[in-house]
Scaffold this motif. Structure first.
Motif, PDB file in Angstrom:
ATOM      1  N   UNK A   1       0.811  -1.211   0.000  1.00  0.00           N
ATOM      2  CA  UNK A   1       0.000   0.000   0.000  1.00  0.00           C
ATOM      3  C   UNK A   1       0.850   1.269   0.000  1.00  0.00           C
ATOM      4  N   UNK A   2       2.151   1.114   0.190  1.00  0.00           N
ATOM      5  CA  UNK A   2       3.077   2.245   0.138  1.00  0.00           C
ATOM      6  C   UNK A   2       3.502   2.449  -1.311  1.00  0.00           C
ATOM      7  N   UNK A   3       3.304   3.639  -1.890  1.00  0.00           N
ATOM      8  CA  UNK A   3       3.704   3.845  -3.286  1.00  0.00           C
ATOM      9  C   UNK A   3       5.213   3.752  -3.512  1.00  0.00           C
ATOM     10  N   UNK A   4       5.998   3.937  -2.440  1.00  0.00           N
ATOM     11  CA  UNK A   4       7.454   3.890  -2.586  1.00  0.00           C
ATOM     12  C   UNK A   4       7.941   2.445  -2.594  1.00  0.00           C
ATOM     13  N   UNK A   5       8.761   2.110  -3.598  1.00  0.00           N
ATOM     14  CA  UNK A   5       9.269   0.754  -3.775  1.00  0.00           C
ATOM     15  C   UNK A   5      10.788   0.801  -3.849  1.00  0.00           C
ATOM     16  N   UNK A   6      11.456   0.044  -3.009  1.00  0.00           N
ATOM     17  CA  UNK A   6      12.913  -0.045  -3.067  1.00  0.00           C
ATOM     18  C   UNK A   6      13.315  -0.932  -4.236  1.00  0.00           C
ATOM     19  N   UNK A   7      14.348  -0.513  -4.970  1.00  0.00           N
ATOM     20  CA  UNK A   7      14.853  -1.276  -6.107  1.00  0.00           C
ATOM     21  C   UNK A   7      16.216  -1.874  -5.762  1.00  0.00           C
ATOM     22  N   UNK A   8      16.550  -3.039  -6.301  1.00  0.00           N
ATOM     23  CA  UNK A   8      17.878  -3.613  -6.069  1.00  0.00           C
ATOM     24  C   UNK A   8      18.969  -2.643  -6.515  1.00  0.00           C
ATOM     25  N   UNK A   9      19.985  -2.480  -5.692  1.00  0.00           N
ATOM     26  CA  UNK A   9      21.079  -1.578  -6.057  1.00  0.00           C
ATOM     27  C   UNK A   9      20.980  -0.210  -5.419  1.00  0.00           C
ATOM     28  N   UNK A  10      19.894   0.049  -4.675  1.00  0.00           N
ATOM     29  CA  UNK A  10      19.813   1.309  -3.941  1.00  0.00           C
ATOM     30  C   UNK A  10      18.852   2.334  -4.493  1.00  0.00           C
ATOM     31  N   UNK A  11      18.355   2.159  -5.703  1.00  0.00           N
ATOM     32  CA  UNK A  11      17.380   3.094  -6.246  1.00  0.00           C
ATOM     33  C   UNK A  11      15.995   2.827  -5.681  1.00  0.00           C
ATOM     34  N   UNK A  12      15.042   3.666  -6.071  1.00  0.00           N
ATOM     35  CA  UNK A  12      13.668   3.467  -5.626  1.00  0.00           C
ATOM     36  C   UNK A  12      12.712   4.033  -6.669  1.00  0.00           C
ATOM     37  N   UNK A  13      11.460   3.627  -6.556  1.00  0.00           N
ATOM     38  CA  UNK A  13      10.436   4.096  -7.487  1.00  0.00           C
ATOM     39  C   UNK A  13       9.159   4.373  -6.721  1.00  0.00           C
ATOM     40  N   UNK A  14       8.294   5.187  -7.322  1.00  0.00           N
ATOM     41  CA  UNK A  14       6.955   5.427  -6.801  1.00  0.00           C
ATOM     42  C   UNK A  14       5.956   4.915  -7.830  1.00  0.00           C
ATOM     43  N   UNK A  15       5.032   4.074  -7.387  1.00  0.00           N
ATOM     44  CA  UNK A  15       3.981   3.537  -8.253  1.00  0.00           C
ATOM     45  C   UNK A  15       2.665   4.103  -7.751  1.00  0.00           C
ATOM     46  N   UNK A  16       2.075   5.017  -8.537  1.00  0.00           N
ATOM     47  CA  UNK A  16       0.912   5.760  -8.056  1.00  0.00           C
ATOM     48  C   UNK A  16      -0.193   5.790  -9.109  1.00  0.00           C
ATOM     49  N   UNK A  17      -1.316   5.130  -8.847  1.00  0.00           N
ATOM     50  CA  UNK A  17      -2.438   5.170  -9.780  1.00  0.00           C
ATOM     51  C   UNK A  17      -3.201   6.485  -9.673  1.00  0.00           C
ATOM     52  N   UNK A  18      -3.595   7.024 -10.809  1.00  0.00           N
ATOM     53  CA  UNK A  18      -4.469   8.183 -10.870  1.00  0.00           C
ATOM     54  C   UNK A  18      -5.731   7.777 -11.636  1.00  0.00           C
ATOM     55  N   UNK A  19      -6.652   8.714 -11.791  1.00  0.00           N
ATOM     56  CA  UNK A  19      -7.875   8.421 -12.534  1.00  0.00           C
ATOM     57  C   UNK A  19      -7.565   8.063 -13.985  1.00  0.00           C
ATOM     58  N   UNK A  20      -6.579   8.737 -14.589  1.00  0.00           N
ATOM     59  CA  UNK A  20      -6.309   8.576 -16.013  1.00  0.00           C
ATOM     60  C   UNK A  20      -5.286   7.490 -16.309  1.00  0.00           C
ATOM     61  N   UNK A  21      -4.314   7.314 -15.425  1.00  0.00           N
ATOM     62  CA  UNK A  21      -3.209   6.408 -15.728  1.00  0.00           C
ATOM     63  C   UNK A  21      -2.485   6.013 -14.445  1.00  0.00           C
TER      64      UNK A  21
END
Length: 343
Positions: A223-243
């Motif tokens: 449920x947390x939009x923040x996702x840790x990536x291997x190697x130290x990076x990270x991403x945010x996965x956030x749904x909106x109405x359009x995309x």
């Protein structure tokens, strides 16, 4: 924990199943309130939609939408199958190409012929499986696909599975008279887990399995939009109405290769991230800035990742602004919706 686990439980009154591989959640199925994908209706044609090449249908569970239809008049009845979940306020997506899918076999009434999964390479085994298929299907005239799970299965189990699906298909195809009606409900999470998660695994069925095996914590993390990536990076996965917007960052790594490394890590994990969250439709990736010469490596990584994913996805490619876009079938309801307690 190493190995595979399939955990069958209930969550907020909903049937649920989780697939854990080496301690990481790989798939999550939670029963929703909408009609299940795979459900089959006898539907009644309502009205065509000009400009969209489709037709609205009446079902006992609301309005459905059938694409690319000709020669169907309002009031006609037809058999249709649910292909995914509808966005809020939209009609249920359906198709006239029915599939009767089980662990070992898929009966295809509209596609005659007996076929064996291409992943089964052993010619003797392929011949054996085709002999079983011919024996069971006889002169039904329906098509059949024997799935890759047949490679390690008992011939009697395969034959029984084929017979059950063929009998169900014949019964449904014969039930064309009458008004709008639901003919099959589609498989719930426990049945889908048995049907599709076929590799050897520990099966956990006792009540409270999600709590005792850490699945509840994994679901909370999703449920947390923040996702840790291997190697130290990270991403945010956030749904909106359009995309669905995905933003990739390198984190503390400022080396020249950091952006490509983070982008590739995201590409490899994106099918899992979307699958677990039940996200589909248009997905736009705002990747970490990288030279155009590195795009090829990213494209190879993301194509390989989605090639192994079961949910239909079209990789549309790059936009003029440098974003990467894809279109994904809405096969599941969003996790946020499914986590609400049933009324």
């Amino acid at each position: 924990m190493k190995g595979r686990q399939i955990i069958l439980d209930h969550l907020n009154g909903r049937e649920a199943a989780a697939l854990i591989v080496d301690g990481r959640i790989e798939d999550l199925l939670i029963d929703g309130d909408d009609p299940r994908p795979g459900a089959i209706y006898r539907a009644v044609a309502d009205r065509p939609v000009k400009g969209q090449g489709g037709l609205f249908l009446r079902t006992p569970d609301g309005t459905a939408f059938l694409r690319q239809v000709k020669g169907i008049a309002p009031g006609n009845t037809m058999l249709v199958q649910v292909t995914g979940h509808a966005e809020e306020g939209k009609a249920l997506p359906v198709t006239q190409k029915l599939l009767f899918k089980s662990r070992y076999a898929i009966v295809t009434p509209d596609a005659p012929g007996l076929n064996v999964s291409r992943s089964i390479k052993d010619e003797d085994l392929r011949d054996t499986l085709l002999a079983i298929a011919h024996d069971v299907m006889g002169d039904t005239g329906m098509g059949l696909i024997l799935r890759s799970s047949c490679a390690e299965a008992d011939p009697e189990d395969i034959a029984e599975d084929i017979a059950e699906m063929a009998d169900l298909a014949a019964a449904v195809l014969a039930d064309t008279e009458g008004g709008a009606e639901c003919l099959t409900d589609g498989d719930g999470p426990h049945a889908v887990a048995w049907r599709d998660w076929v590799e050897p695994a520990e099966i956990v069925t006792e009540a409270g399995g999600f709590a005792s095996h850490g699945v509840l914590d994994m679901i909370e993390a999703l449920q947390d939009p923040r996702v840790a990536l291997p190697g130290g990076g990270f991403a945010f996965v956030e749904p909106t109405r359009a995309l669905v917007a995905v933003d990739v960052n390198t984190g503390a790594d400022t080396s020249p290769a950091a952006a490509l490394k983070a982008n590739i890590a995201l590409g490899r994990d994106l099918p899992r991230l979307l699958r677990l969250r039940g996200l589909g439709g248009q997905v736009t990736l705002d990747l970490a800035p990288m030279p155009k010469k590195d795009r090829r490596a990213f494209e190879m990584a993301i194509k390989a990742a989605f090639r192994a994913d079961s949910i239909e996805t079209v990789l549309a490619g790059w936009t003029p602004l440098g974003h990467y876009e894809l279109q994904r079938q809405r096969l599941r309801q969003p996790l946020t919706t499914l986590l609400r307690p049933r009324a």
